[in-house]
Design a protein around this motif. Structure first.
Motif, PDB file in Angstrom:
ATOM      1  N   VAL A  33      14.430   1.753 -27.700  1.00  0.00           N
ATOM      2  CA  VAL A  33      14.367   2.023 -26.267  1.00  0.00           C
ATOM      3  C   VAL A  33      15.619   2.744 -25.794  1.00  0.00           C
ATOM      4  O   VAL A  33      15.558   3.602 -24.906  1.00  0.00           O
ATOM      5  CB  VAL A  33      14.156   0.708 -25.492  1.00  0.00           C
ATOM      6  N   ALA A  66      11.400   8.465 -22.861  1.00  0.00           N
ATOM      7  CA  ALA A  66      10.019   8.185 -22.463  1.00  0.00           C
ATOM      8  C   ALA A  66       9.211   7.907 -23.721  1.00  0.00           C
ATOM      9  O   ALA A  66       9.579   8.333 -24.824  1.00  0.00           O
ATOM     10  CB  ALA A  66       9.416   9.362 -21.695  1.00  0.00           C
ATOM     11  N   PHE A  67       8.105   7.189 -23.564  1.00  0.00           N
ATOM     12  CA  PHE A  67       7.345   6.726 -24.718  1.00  0.00           C
ATOM     13  C   PHE A  67       5.851   6.934 -24.533  1.00  0.00           C
ATOM     14  O   PHE A  67       5.278   6.580 -23.488  1.00  0.00           O
ATOM     15  CB  PHE A  67       7.599   5.228 -24.953  1.00  0.00           C
ATOM     16  N   LEU A  93       2.702   5.510 -26.540  1.00  0.00           N
ATOM     17  CA  LEU A  93       2.431   4.462 -27.515  1.00  0.00           C
ATOM     18  C   LEU A  93       0.971   4.509 -27.951  1.00  0.00           C
ATOM     19  O   LEU A  93       0.063   4.467 -27.119  1.00  0.00           O
ATOM     20  CB  LEU A  93       2.729   3.086 -26.908  1.00  0.00           C
ATOM     21  N   LEU A 117      10.607  -1.927 -22.012  1.00  0.00           N
ATOM     22  CA  LEU A 117      10.424  -0.640 -21.343  1.00  0.00           C
ATOM     23  C   LEU A 117      10.415  -0.811 -19.829  1.00  0.00           C
ATOM     24  O   LEU A 117      11.014  -0.012 -19.094  1.00  0.00           O
ATOM     25  CB  LEU A 117       9.119   0.006 -21.810  1.00  0.00           C
ATOM     26  N   LYS A 142      11.880   2.660 -18.233  1.00  0.00           N
ATOM     27  CA  LYS A 142      11.499   3.813 -19.050  1.00  0.00           C
ATOM     28  C   LYS A 142      10.033   4.178 -18.793  1.00  0.00           C
ATOM     29  O   LYS A 142       9.159   3.315 -18.797  1.00  0.00           O
ATOM     30  CB  LYS A 142      11.681   3.492 -20.539  1.00  0.00           C
ATOM     31  N   TRP A 181       6.326   5.175 -19.652  1.00  0.00           N
ATOM     32  CA  TRP A 181       5.530   4.998 -20.863  1.00  0.00           C
ATOM     33  C   TRP A 181       4.043   5.014 -20.517  1.00  0.00           C
ATOM     34  O   TRP A 181       3.640   4.774 -19.382  1.00  0.00           O
ATOM     35  CB  TRP A 181       5.873   3.676 -21.561  1.00  0.00           C
ATOM     36  N   CYS A 182       3.238   5.354 -21.526  1.00  0.00           N
ATOM     37  CA  CYS A 182       1.794   5.248 -21.389  1.00  0.00           C
ATOM     38  C   CYS A 182       1.198   4.973 -22.760  1.00  0.00           C
ATOM     39  O   CYS A 182       1.873   5.122 -23.788  1.00  0.00           O
ATOM     40  CB  CYS A 182       1.185   6.497 -20.762  1.00  0.00           C
ATOM     41  N   ARG A 195      -1.978   3.848 -16.793  1.00  0.00           N
ATOM     42  CA  ARG A 195      -1.123   4.259 -17.895  1.00  0.00           C
ATOM     43  C   ARG A 195      -1.891   4.384 -19.209  1.00  0.00           C
ATOM     44  O   ARG A 195      -1.289   4.460 -20.272  1.00  0.00           O
ATOM     45  CB  ARG A 195       0.025   3.263 -18.074  1.00  0.00           C
ATOM     46  N   CYS A 217       7.382   9.191 -29.345  1.00  0.00           N
ATOM     47  CA  CYS A 217       8.648   9.044 -28.628  1.00  0.00           C
ATOM     48  C   CYS A 217       9.294  10.419 -28.508  1.00  0.00           C
ATOM     49  O   CYS A 217       9.293  11.188 -29.455  1.00  0.00           O
ATOM     50  CB  CYS A 217       9.612   8.123 -29.389  1.00  0.00           C
TER      51      CYS A 217
END
Length: 226
Positions: free
Chosen positions: A11, A16-17, A19, A42, A47, A49-50, A78, A223
């Motif tokens: 992290v 940004a992530f 996943l 997260l 951060k 993320w989706c 998300r 990532c």
């Protein structure tokens, strides 16, 4: 063999992530070890993320409910599925308003309806075939009915737009165990020409139709630094 990456270090490294769902956050046994902690970290650090999935059998809200039952708080907003890409694909290829046969559960048909397609029953004439999932329909009855309708359409010289949201052939269900996914249908379509003389006729007709459309991109990194 390298040491496993710790959640905190991961992290910290990325801004940004994206996943993947299956195999990263969940599997057939439920939530994977560390999935809850990753999402919590997260959120704690703010951060972006989706969650991405190449499945087209559940709407984002249905997927979010299922994952919530496994203890993972993932808002539907998300969730990006391959089924959610159908709207853009239908718009790009002027498929809205056309009759569509759908292989998959009810949510698969809802994806097609949201994209502007008109879902028809197996065996009815269709200009679009969407192979969304390997469940949710009568096998082999629905397959036979759709194949018969496609055969008749292609023999007339009418094109069929074939859409395969999830191109995966197999997926792991347990260590050393595999199960089929919708990509098998694409492989099966390519083998029609060697099945029988009638299938050879269908294969020639398929040459006049559009090829299978893969609406999901090639694998991407989950990532990235912005």
């Amino acid at each position: 063999m390298g040491r496993p990456t710790q959640i905190a270090a991961l992290v910290e490294r990325y801004d940004a992530f994206f996943l993947d769902a299956y195999g990263v956050l969940v599997d057939v046994a439920g939530a994977r070890p560390g999935a809850r902690e990753l999402l919590a970290e997260l959120e704690r650090r703010g951060k972006p993320w989706c969650v991405l999935t190449n499945g087209a059998s559940r709407l984002p809200e249905a997927a979010a409910r299922r994952w919530g039952g496994l203890g993972l708080e993932i808002p539907a907003a998300r969730v990006v599925t391959s089924g959610s890409l159908l709207a853009g694909h239908f718009a790009a290829h002027a498929l809205a308003g056309l009759p569509c046969a759908v292989l998959g559960p009810p949510d698969s048909a809802r994806y097609v309806e949201r994209a502007g397609g008109v879902v028809v029953r197996p065996g009815e004439d269709c200009a679009v075939l969407v192979v969304a999932d390997e469940t949710g329909f009568a096998f082999p009855q629905d397959i036979d009915a759709i194949l018969t309708a496609l055969f008749a359409r292609l023999e007339r010289g009418d094109p069929v737009h074939l859409v395969l949201p999830n191109p995966d052939l197999v997926y792991p269900t347990a260590p050393g165990a595999l199960a089929i996914w919708p990509g098998w249908s694409g492989a099966e379509a390519s083998s029609w020409s060697s099945a029988s003389s009638s299938a050879s006729s269908l294969a020639r007709a398929c040459a006049r139709a559009k090829r299978w459309r893969r609406i999901t991109p090639r694998p991407i990194c989950f990532c990235f630094r912005v």
